[in-house]
Scaffold this motif. Structure first.
Motif, PDB file in Angstrom:
ATOM      1  N   LYS A   1      22.177  42.835  44.483  1.00  0.00           N
ATOM      2  CA  LYS A   1      21.198  41.859  44.007  1.00  0.00           C
ATOM      3  C   LYS A   1      20.486  41.173  45.171  1.00  0.00           C
ATOM      4  CE  LYS A   1      21.387  42.143  39.554  1.00  0.00           C
ATOM      5  NZ  LYS A   1      20.186  42.518  38.803  1.00  0.00           N
ATOM      6  N   LYS A   2      21.176  40.929  46.262  1.00  0.00           N
ATOM      7  CA  LYS A   2      20.569  40.215  47.386  1.00  0.00           C
ATOM      8  C   LYS A   2      19.628  41.121  48.180  1.00  0.00           C
ATOM      9  CE  LYS A   2      21.759  37.583  51.615  1.00  0.00           C
ATOM     10  NZ  LYS A   2      21.475  36.183  51.324  1.00  0.00           N
ATOM     11  N   TYR A   3      20.092  42.335  48.474  1.00  0.00           N
ATOM     12  CA  TYR A   3      19.349  43.199  49.384  1.00  0.00           C
ATOM     13  C   TYR A   3      18.630  44.350  48.680  1.00  0.00           C
ATOM     14  CZ  TYR A   3      22.174  40.780  52.884  1.00  0.00           C
ATOM     15  OH  TYR A   3      22.762  39.819  53.660  1.00  0.00           O
ATOM     16  N   GLY A   4      19.025  44.630  47.428  1.00  0.00           N
ATOM     17  CA  GLY A   4      18.395  45.751  46.716  1.00  0.00           C
ATOM     18  C   GLY A   4      18.903  47.092  47.188  1.00  0.00           C
ATOM     19  N   ILE A   5      19.879  47.106  48.060  1.00  0.00           N
ATOM     20  CA  ILE A   5      20.378  48.343  48.646  1.00  0.00           C
ATOM     21  C   ILE A   5      21.806  48.069  49.099  1.00  0.00           C
ATOM     22  CG2 ILE A   5      19.483  47.769  50.942  1.00  0.00           C
ATOM     23  CD1 ILE A   5      18.787  50.677  51.396  1.00  0.00           C
TER      24      ILE A   5
ATOM     25  N   ALA B   1      16.000  43.709  54.326  1.00  0.00           N
ATOM     26  CA  ALA B   1      16.398  44.991  53.749  1.00  0.00           C
ATOM     27  C   ALA B   1      15.196  45.728  53.182  1.00  0.00           C
ATOM     28  CB  ALA B   1      17.427  44.745  52.647  1.00  0.00           C
ATOM     29  N   GLY B   2      15.319  47.033  53.119  1.00  0.00           N
ATOM     30  CA  GLY B   2      14.336  47.828  52.397  1.00  0.00           C
ATOM     31  C   GLY B   2      13.194  48.373  53.231  1.00  0.00           C
ATOM     32  N   LEU B   3      13.192  48.091  54.538  1.00  0.00           N
ATOM     33  CA  LEU B   3      12.157  48.662  55.407  1.00  0.00           C
ATOM     34  C   LEU B   3      12.459  50.139  55.655  1.00  0.00           C
ATOM     35  CD1 LEU B   3      11.587  46.206  58.404  1.00  0.00           C
ATOM     36  CD2 LEU B   3      10.025  46.666  56.510  1.00  0.00           C
TER      37      LEU B   3
ATOM     38  N   LYS C   1      16.620  53.557  55.208  1.00  0.00           N
ATOM     39  CA  LYS C   1      16.082  52.207  55.022  1.00  0.00           C
ATOM     40  C   LYS C   1      17.023  51.156  55.595  1.00  0.00           C
ATOM     41  CE  LYS C   1      13.081  52.961  51.120  1.00  0.00           C
ATOM     42  NZ  LYS C   1      12.631  52.507  49.809  1.00  0.00           N
ATOM     43  N   THR C   2      16.442  50.054  56.013  1.00  0.00           N
ATOM     44  CA  THR C   2      17.278  48.944  56.464  1.00  0.00           C
ATOM     45  C   THR C   2      18.020  48.358  55.265  1.00  0.00           C
ATOM     46  OG1 THR C   2      15.467  47.388  56.170  1.00  0.00           O
ATOM     47  CG2 THR C   2      15.729  48.338  58.365  1.00  0.00           C
ATOM     48  N   THR C   3      19.236  47.874  55.517  1.00  0.00           N
ATOM     49  CA  THR C   3      20.061  47.358  54.418  1.00  0.00           C
ATOM     50  C   THR C   3      20.190  45.838  54.442  1.00  0.00           C
ATOM     51  OG1 THR C   3      22.058  47.500  55.758  1.00  0.00           O
ATOM     52  CG2 THR C   3      21.489  49.441  54.437  1.00  0.00           C
ATOM     53  N   GLY C   4      19.621  45.183  55.461  1.00  0.00           N
ATOM     54  CA  GLY C   4      19.784  43.736  55.588  1.00  0.00           C
ATOM     55  C   GLY C   4      20.978  43.364  56.455  1.00  0.00           C
TER      56      GLY C   4
END
Lengths: 355, 355, 355, 355
Positions: free
Chosen positions: B112-116, C32-34, C74-77
């Motif tokens: 939920k925080k990072y989407g991944i 995250a998500g990049l 992808k980056t995960t944060g």
């Protein structure tokens, strides 16, 4: 590094001693455009002065004066500087503290660390400083209320009088019906009796105060060192006289099995139980966050105490000065403030991820 | 603000997931000229792998590779970068975690925080990360040992098996005689029985682990927000699966009177009792610092668990993967590391005041 | 406080010496998500190795190895840990640096500050460290490109060969047509001649490198101490061999009148001129941000130099080792990286205000 | 992250707007036991009000009121909170600024960033804020003077009137003989003439102000991001109206060869020349540190200016309000303060390495 600043984005820096002319602080990082609820601020400062037994403690008006960061009733995004005057000063009371060390009090360590100590009323170590925290907490609260986040606090234990450990909403709703915000009316009465007893004995007593945070968005907190639970713990453990912090099942969890207290999900991703206390792996999971904080008996007594002076000679401390007999009634407002600032800081950090 | 850095002057930044090719970190602010005790580092990493019951948990060599900040066996004052390879990887075990949410585990909040989420072995939320903390802690320990500061850790409770709360040195000296470092030999046996029982039940169990810090100079800690007790609490509450922290008399203090537990000075400014736990008003007072930390039962079980998947459908988690059944045996090394880094950081801050 | 971390929200921590087995770093706070553009990273590291005159400088492959924070491209944060191997090592070259102090170089101050110095190739003070900055900068760039922010860099001066101070877009577009990214083709040729001349003389030469940032949203930067201009200045002044930083009209502004260089608004709130350089009162105003940075001649020469050794005796430094003769060709990639990280950090801070 | 705090160990947080009832700040991390020189503080605040041409600028008493952190004339190690009243307020002057945007001024970016702006006298963007910096700087100066560190500042350029770039001690000693602290008496006269000319033209003019720091111990500054030069640059670039910073040979170094400006050691490890400007590889080397800072002409003019209002309509700004015509005379005190705080902060960081 004197450590008088709390927070990374929503920041409060405080200054001031018990018997200086004023205490105060600077709130930095509060977003612009918040309508400032001045009445709420004064009301929270009133909460911090609750005195159900008419203890002979200090009487302060606690009128906050603001100097900056507010324009036409709204925050401007620039730092909010404020003062609270110290008016009810009685310097004569503290002459003996110039040389006699008070047991379980700050004097000795300040003296050794800094080589100098403002002995009047505990100086910087006085809980007087927490009034500035309440002001900072009000701005945090005004921010997080925009996200519907609510914080409530409760008295759970005073001395041997103890609420059964129950985090159900029903009980909590009744908490505001008594001056201690104890979730059980009958136990609240026993607590007041215990306080009266302690007062009669010229003694002080420890306590446990709890808190609940509702409607926290999922995702606040960082996974490793800056867990929401760790930052909340630090904020609350920074309050004077604290000895412990726990959240969710807390120390009780040590006696449990995983099959007992793992919180199972329902189909809406809500958990059917909440032993986790609203924080999973350091990150809020959308359930209520609840915690409790232990306070030792306040060290200043109304009875004489044996001690030593700064020359190492035996000495007797006379019971002068003013002081509380239990942290519980007044510290609830401080716990609320520290909680609000922690949540506000993590909320603003969280917004940096919201793309 | 991802919060992967601990400390203000002595700093550790960690990186790495359970099933990446390596984990590691950077130690910044370690003073120059320390002789690096490489054997001690590997020995502490061994401590973190104690496995008294031959649990089917991950087997890693944990050989640390250093890249910088050390020259001819001594620290140079520049940052110390290091890696620990992840070798014992079994990716196949974690396929179901791609979609099924594990109760009381990190997956849901990361998602939920990072989407991944790197679902393999818990990703960043795995206690695998704590190996990097142990490395950082060793450098902190090498620093504070120069000031004769010593840290010991103890198992105080596993499930319902509980050491009587006793902080006497006699018992502590006996702690190293058993694998759990429980201060009572008989109770240590009962704890091991309880662990065997939990293993047989395919369950997990909570615990309380304590620590003691000896010979801390007077004056570490800052008076208000960065109290030594608050920073120690934060550091320890940042360890996976913690639910509470207390120091000195802790939650017991709530049931006491001031006249009972105020610590009286003797003529050498030592206190005759130590209910304060070595920290007064947030500042070390020269007495032993002792504390305890509560851990919940680890959430991964060797039995099937009812849960939901990321689509909200009911699902059953099969007991694959490897995991511990109780934090206590292995977490002691992590507690020591976090304590050492907190003390080292405050020690270096303290030196800025020593003129 | 070793100061090896840059940034408040988007953070890079680096480690590594010139002649250790590897350098590396940790990027913390990258959202995250990049999608990670690995080719771009290697291409930027190539840019940092531009060598138009075939100088006998170090040859490194600079292949980055990532360990964490990236999952399925992808980056995960979570923090991104990486290493770059040091392969082209020639330790024999640096024997004399063990005892002889190199003029205008780091050896002396490291020795006095830390009492120990990794003398091989400049140790931590080597510009080798900047390769890690380029990696960090690439992630920052991948983030800010999502907001259409673009950064370009230019060679403006090498020794006495100087571009006329002109910040017009026309010239800048031509910059990429020559290896130095000088905005004037003819002057670029003269610069290359000057570099050849310096090489022939076994000397080194100073330079000025400029940068432009386009499409920065209005509102980045904090009003008082953390002005965008101040943080940009700090980031760029932290690059090896820098001697000055200016933005907008820069030092030329000292010779001007307010009526000359006040930037008047048009009806769309764009300014008709841009002497301010895109930053007003420390906050981006939506116009192009441009700046320039002065570098001294690199201190390692290919000629013998008179000096003293660590015993204070006169000594002669022989021209061994490998080194560049001018910062300009290679430092452009580092300037871009430092600029990107500064903008990314302020962009993430800015998002905390975006309610 | 509002960025109103400077420093890591010696910290200043400021608050306050031009036309609030007061400005002020909190100094945190100042060591205990410093004798507070109250006269010196008021004298430095006087320096910040130097007005050689009797410009119609604001007249403030600038009497500082202290609330904490000082006991019996000495610092106690606790935070020093202070206020400076704003008394000479003329709100009527600023009515047009409510809607008309002032060219090259803060109004537009504050409005866009925060959505709200205290328009009176520039609000938080007013140089009024720098009075708080002077107070902070005085405490830093009281600290570093104990190490014999001295800071002097000089006017080097006003408009086209320029001191030849000469960093010799002889000239500097003469600087205090004229009101501008220009190192050349004749040029000082020309500068005053230029200021008169600018005043007559109802215009403003840019300037360059320099500084020198003597007796800095070897070893201040951190090697990579927190170089002493980078932190000094940031501190000075955070002053209102700055456009550039250089130290040592500065931008002139770009035109030099290494063989020309490498600073050779003598047998006492002092350098025979000082093109490096006292900082090598980001760390102080024991030589004098010198630097200069460029300021743009102040944007508020005593002549009408064409602009637009917040609705995008053309509008004319009338020359109301009070303002300076050149930063130089008054900013010297601010430069000294920012320099002192930067040195104090790095000095305290340095002490953590003093094993």
């Amino acid at each position: 590094m004197s450590g008088n600043t709390l927070g990374k984005i929503f920041k409060l820096t405080t200054f001031g001693e018990s018997h200086g002319s004023a205490i105060g602080g600077v709130i930095d990082g509060c977003p612009a455009g918040l309508s400032v609820d001045f009445e709420y601020i004064q009301q929270q400062l009133q909460e911090r002065k609750i005195d159900p037994l008419a203890i002979n403690s200090r009487k302060e008006e606690d009128a906050v004066e603001f100097f900056s960061g507010i324009f036409e009733g709204k925050t401007t995004g620039t730092p909010i500087g404020f003062l609270i005057a110290n008016k009810d000063l009685q310097e004569i009371d503290y002459q003996q503290e110039k040389t006699i060390l008070k047991p379980s009090h700050a004097h000795y360590v300040y003296w050794k660390k800094y080589g100098i100590f403002d002995h009047r009323g505990g100086g910087r170590a006085s809980a007087r400083e927490t009034a500035s925290r309440v002001v900072g907490g009000c701005f945090a609260d005004m921010l997080i209320r925009q996200y519907n986040i609510e914080i409530e606090t409760f008295t759970l234990q005073i001395g041997k009088v103890c609420t059964p450990y129950q985090w159900t909403e029903l009980l909590l709703e009744k908490a505001s019906e008594n001056v201690l915000h104890c979730p059980d009316k009958q136990i609240a009465k026993e607590m007041l009796n215990e306080l009266q007893n302690v007062k009669d004995q010229q003694d002080t007593v420890g306590c446990v105060v709890g808190g609940m945070i509702k409607n926290v968005p999922i995702g606040l907190g960082s996974p490793v060192f800056d867990k929401l639970s760790a930052d909340l713990g630090k904020a609350l453990l920074s309050i004077n006289a604290t000895k412990g912090f726990q959240y969710g099942a807390g120390f009780e969890a040590a006696g449990k099995y995983g099959s007992q207290i793992n919180d199972k999900f329902d189909e809406n991703f809500r958990t059917k139980t909440n032993y986790s206390g609203g924080i999973q792996a350091g990150i809020s999971n959308g359930e209520n966050i609840y915690f409790s904080v232990a306070f030792k008996p306040l060290p200043t007594l109304s009875q004489t105490q044996q001690s030593v002076d700064i020359y190492g000679k035996e000495a007797v401390l006379q019971p002068k000065g003013r002081h509380d007999i239990c942290a519980a009634p007044r510290v609830r407002a401080v716990i609320k403030a520290m909680t609000a600032m922690t949540i506000a800081d993590h909320l603003l950090q969280y917004l940096t991820y919201s793309k």
